[in-house]
Design a protein around this motif. Sequence first.
Motif, PDB file in Angstrom:
ATOM      1  N   THR A  51      -0.012  -8.455   6.156  1.00 24.62           N
ATOM      2  CA  THR A  51       0.810  -7.384   6.694  1.00 24.62           C
ATOM      3  C   THR A  51       2.075  -7.968   7.317  1.00 24.62           C
ATOM      4  N   LEU A  52       3.011  -7.083   7.645  1.00 23.53           N
ATOM      5  CA  LEU A  52       4.251  -7.539   8.269  1.00 23.53           C
ATOM      6  C   LEU A  52       3.993  -8.241   9.592  1.00 23.53           C
ATOM      7  N   ALA A  53       2.943  -7.829  10.295  1.00 19.93           N
ATOM      8  CA  ALA A  53       2.634  -8.458  11.575  1.00 19.93           C
ATOM      9  C   ALA A  53       2.204  -9.909  11.397  1.00 19.93           C
ATOM     10  N   ARG A  54       1.662 -10.247  10.233  1.00 24.72           N
ATOM     11  CA  ARG A  54       1.136 -11.597  10.023  1.00 24.72           C
ATOM     12  C   ARG A  54       2.095 -12.509   9.268  1.00 24.72           C
ATOM     13  N   THR A  55       3.226 -11.984   8.880  1.00 23.28           N
ATOM     14  CA  THR A  55       4.202 -12.830   8.195  1.00 23.28           C
ATOM     15  C   THR A  55       5.060 -13.559   9.213  1.00 23.28           C
ATOM     16  N   HIS A  56       5.692 -14.647   8.748  1.00 20.00           N
ATOM     17  CA  HIS A  56       6.809 -15.160   9.510  1.00 20.00           C
ATOM     18  C   HIS A  56       7.896 -14.093   9.424  1.00 20.00           C
ATOM     19  N   HIS A  57       8.723 -13.984  10.427  1.00 19.30           N
ATOM     20  CA  HIS A  57       9.696 -12.897  10.513  1.00 19.30           C
ATOM     21  C   HIS A  57      10.524 -12.793   9.227  1.00 19.30           C
ATOM     22  N   VAL A  58      10.623 -11.569   8.686  1.00 21.62           N
ATOM     23  CA  VAL A  58      11.454 -11.312   7.513  1.00 21.62           C
ATOM     24  C   VAL A  58      12.859 -10.974   8.004  1.00 21.62           C
ATOM     25  N   HIS A  59      13.792 -11.878   7.791  1.00 23.09           N
ATOM     26  CA  HIS A  59      15.152 -11.652   8.268  1.00 23.09           C
ATOM     27  C   HIS A  59      15.887 -10.696   7.343  1.00 23.09           C
ATOM     28  N   ASP A  60      16.818  -9.953   7.928  1.00 25.08           N
ATOM     29  CA  ASP A  60      17.661  -9.042   7.142  1.00 25.08           C
ATOM     30  C   ASP A  60      18.450  -9.829   6.106  1.00 25.08           C
ATOM     31  N   LEU A  61      18.616  -9.242   4.936  1.00 30.15           N
ATOM     32  CA  LEU A  61      19.591  -9.743   3.991  1.00 30.15           C
ATOM     33  C   LEU A  61      20.992  -9.378   4.495  1.00 30.15           C
ATOM     34  N   PRO A  62      22.023 -10.113   4.097  1.00 30.96           N
ATOM     35  CA  PRO A  62      23.362  -9.841   4.626  1.00 30.96           C
ATOM     36  C   PRO A  62      23.858  -8.453   4.250  1.00 30.96           C
ATOM     37  N   GLY A  63      24.278  -7.708   5.270  1.00 33.13           N
ATOM     38  CA  GLY A  63      24.928  -6.422   5.028  1.00 33.13           C
ATOM     39  C   GLY A  63      24.029  -5.215   4.997  1.00 33.13           C
ATOM     40  N   LEU A  64      22.692  -5.391   5.056  1.00 29.01           N
ATOM     41  CA  LEU A  64      21.791  -4.247   5.011  1.00 29.01           C
ATOM     42  C   LEU A  64      20.519  -4.576   5.800  1.00 29.01           C
ATOM     43  N   PRO A  65      20.302  -3.935   6.954  1.00 28.17           N
ATOM     44  CA  PRO A  65      19.136  -4.261   7.780  1.00 28.17           C
ATOM     45  C   PRO A  65      17.818  -3.901   7.099  1.00 28.17           C
ATOM     46  N   PHE A  66      16.796  -4.680   7.431  1.00 30.45           N
ATOM     47  CA  PHE A  66      15.437  -4.372   6.981  1.00 30.45           C
ATOM     48  C   PHE A  66      14.992  -3.096   7.689  1.00 30.45           C
ATOM     49  N   PRO A  67      14.540  -2.081   6.957  1.00 36.40           N
ATOM     50  CA  PRO A  67      14.206  -0.804   7.603  1.00 36.40           C
ATOM     51  C   PRO A  67      12.966  -0.931   8.489  1.00 36.40           C
ATOM     52  N   PRO A  68      12.885  -0.136   9.536  1.00 39.28           N
ATOM     53  CA  PRO A  68      11.704  -0.176  10.408  1.00 39.28           C
ATOM     54  C   PRO A  68      10.433   0.121   9.611  1.00 39.28           C
ATOM     55  N   ALA A  69       9.379  -0.620   9.922  1.00 34.57           N
ATOM     56  CA  ALA A  69       8.090  -0.414   9.249  1.00 34.57           C
ATOM     57  C   ALA A  69       6.985  -0.838  10.199  1.00 34.57           C
ATOM     58  N   GLY A  70       5.818  -0.229  10.068  1.00 34.09           N
ATOM     59  CA  GLY A  70       4.693  -0.551  10.932  1.00 34.09           C
ATOM     60  C   GLY A  70       4.155  -1.946  10.667  1.00 34.09           C
ATOM     61  N   ASP A  71       3.585  -2.551  11.699  1.00 35.40           N
ATOM     62  CA  ASP A  71       3.039  -3.900  11.572  1.00 35.40           C
ATOM     63  C   ASP A  71       1.897  -3.982  10.574  1.00 35.40           C
ATOM     64  N   ASP A  72       1.224  -2.856  10.328  1.00 39.15           N
ATOM     65  CA  ASP A  72       0.075  -2.874   9.427  1.00 39.15           C
ATOM     66  C   ASP A  72       0.458  -2.625   7.970  1.00 39.15           C
ATOM     67  N   VAL A  73       1.763  -2.479   7.677  1.00 40.32           N
ATOM     68  CA  VAL A  73       2.212  -2.257   6.295  1.00 40.32           C
ATOM     69  C   VAL A  73       2.123  -3.572   5.522  1.00 40.32           C
ATOM     70  N   PRO A  74       1.517  -3.578   4.332  1.00 41.81           N
ATOM     71  CA  PRO A  74       1.461  -4.817   3.546  1.00 41.81           C
ATOM     72  C   PRO A  74       2.850  -5.334   3.218  1.00 41.81           C
ATOM     73  N   ALA A  75       3.050  -6.619   3.402  1.00 45.01           N
ATOM     74  CA  ALA A  75       4.345  -7.226   3.078  1.00 45.01           C
ATOM     75  C   ALA A  75       4.676  -7.055   1.601  1.00 45.01           C
ATOM     76  N   ALA A  76       3.649  -7.040   0.746  1.00 44.37           N
ATOM     77  CA  ALA A  76       3.857  -6.897  -0.696  1.00 44.37           C
ATOM     78  C   ALA A  76       4.400  -5.532  -1.076  1.00 44.37           C
ATOM     79  N   ASP A  77       4.345  -4.569  -0.154  1.00 46.15           N
ATOM     80  CA  ASP A  77       4.947  -3.253  -0.384  1.00 46.15           C
ATOM     81  C   ASP A  77       6.321  -3.155   0.264  1.00 46.15           C
TER      82      ASP A  77
END
Length: 382
Positions: A51-77
Amino acid sequence: MSRDVEVVVIGAGQAGLSAAHHLARLGLDLVVLDAEERAGGAWQHRWPSLTLARTHHVHDLPGLPFPPAGDDVPAADAVPAYFAEYERHFALPVHRPVRVRAVRRAPDDSRREHRSELCARGADRGAESGRRAWPDDRFRVETSDGDWTADAVVNATGTWTRPFVPRYPGQELFRGRQLTPVDYRGAAEFAGQSVVVVGGGASAVQLLGEIAEVADTTWVTRRPPVWREAPFGPDEGRAAVALVEDAVREGRSPGSVVGVTGLVVTPWVREARARSVLARLPVFDRFTPDGVAWDDGRFVRADAVLWATGFRAALGHLAPLGLRGPGGGIRMEGTHVAGEPRVHLVGYGPSASTVGANRAGREAAVALRRLLRPEAALPRSA
């Protein structure tokens, strides 16, 4: 569609998309070739329990922020959806699925054809764009969907397709299953089994904790793990990057980041410790048909061995360029190969992280803009 461009970017993960964004913003003519069926890079293949909570932080790509998502959302989604939106938002020229088979120096006849094509398009094109109209040396990128020619190549193929599995005596005799994190789909398939997890990195620790909830596990590593109780801050990050930069500058393997940073003690690591899951043994000496054995007489029965022993850079398609030195490594100067300023490796060595990939993408794009269009001034924002 012309198959002659200034820059071919190979791979559409974090590093490739960052490089493509900056190249496009600087006005360079490019194409992105990605072997995957859909957007997302290696993230789309991560195991469902990551899940997103268990990943190393996913940094924003340049010019477009990573949208808010719950910690329990699978990173693969979440991450592939973000990458797909990024490609659409900036209209990046990504072609998929296209597998790059080889990158070669373009032969003389290809260069002549390129010159003729430029003339056919209009002699003033190069002057208007600042593009060099008469390149001295070019690259031919051979793919599953035909060839491309380019003045420069940005390689962003990462490591996910090249999991490393070491060899041990008797390995071919083992009757159980051997797998890597690439093959892992979840702990449930190991319910009631005996599983040996090999490796001292963050992935090994995470998968060990999951599997231990349903199976009997044994953890083995080459060296005792080094645990980091304190947070991993900017100073520690810079020190780790500097060590990896030294390695690639000298043409050595980038090595393991965990070997520099140590393993961070997270809440779920503490919970696994409390269950005695993280009791570690030195790596075994050989396989038997039913398990693994040590020279001191210890034996562990195993239904499966999970090799969480790291990855190697996927660079086989660059072999025709002869980039490797006598010791097998590639000597780097910043993001480009030493002595070859038109071949950049992003997401490699010190830039093999989401934030590092962003920085490397920008660095490579700016360097290539200056090299390929020396007469044209850089935009102020560059």
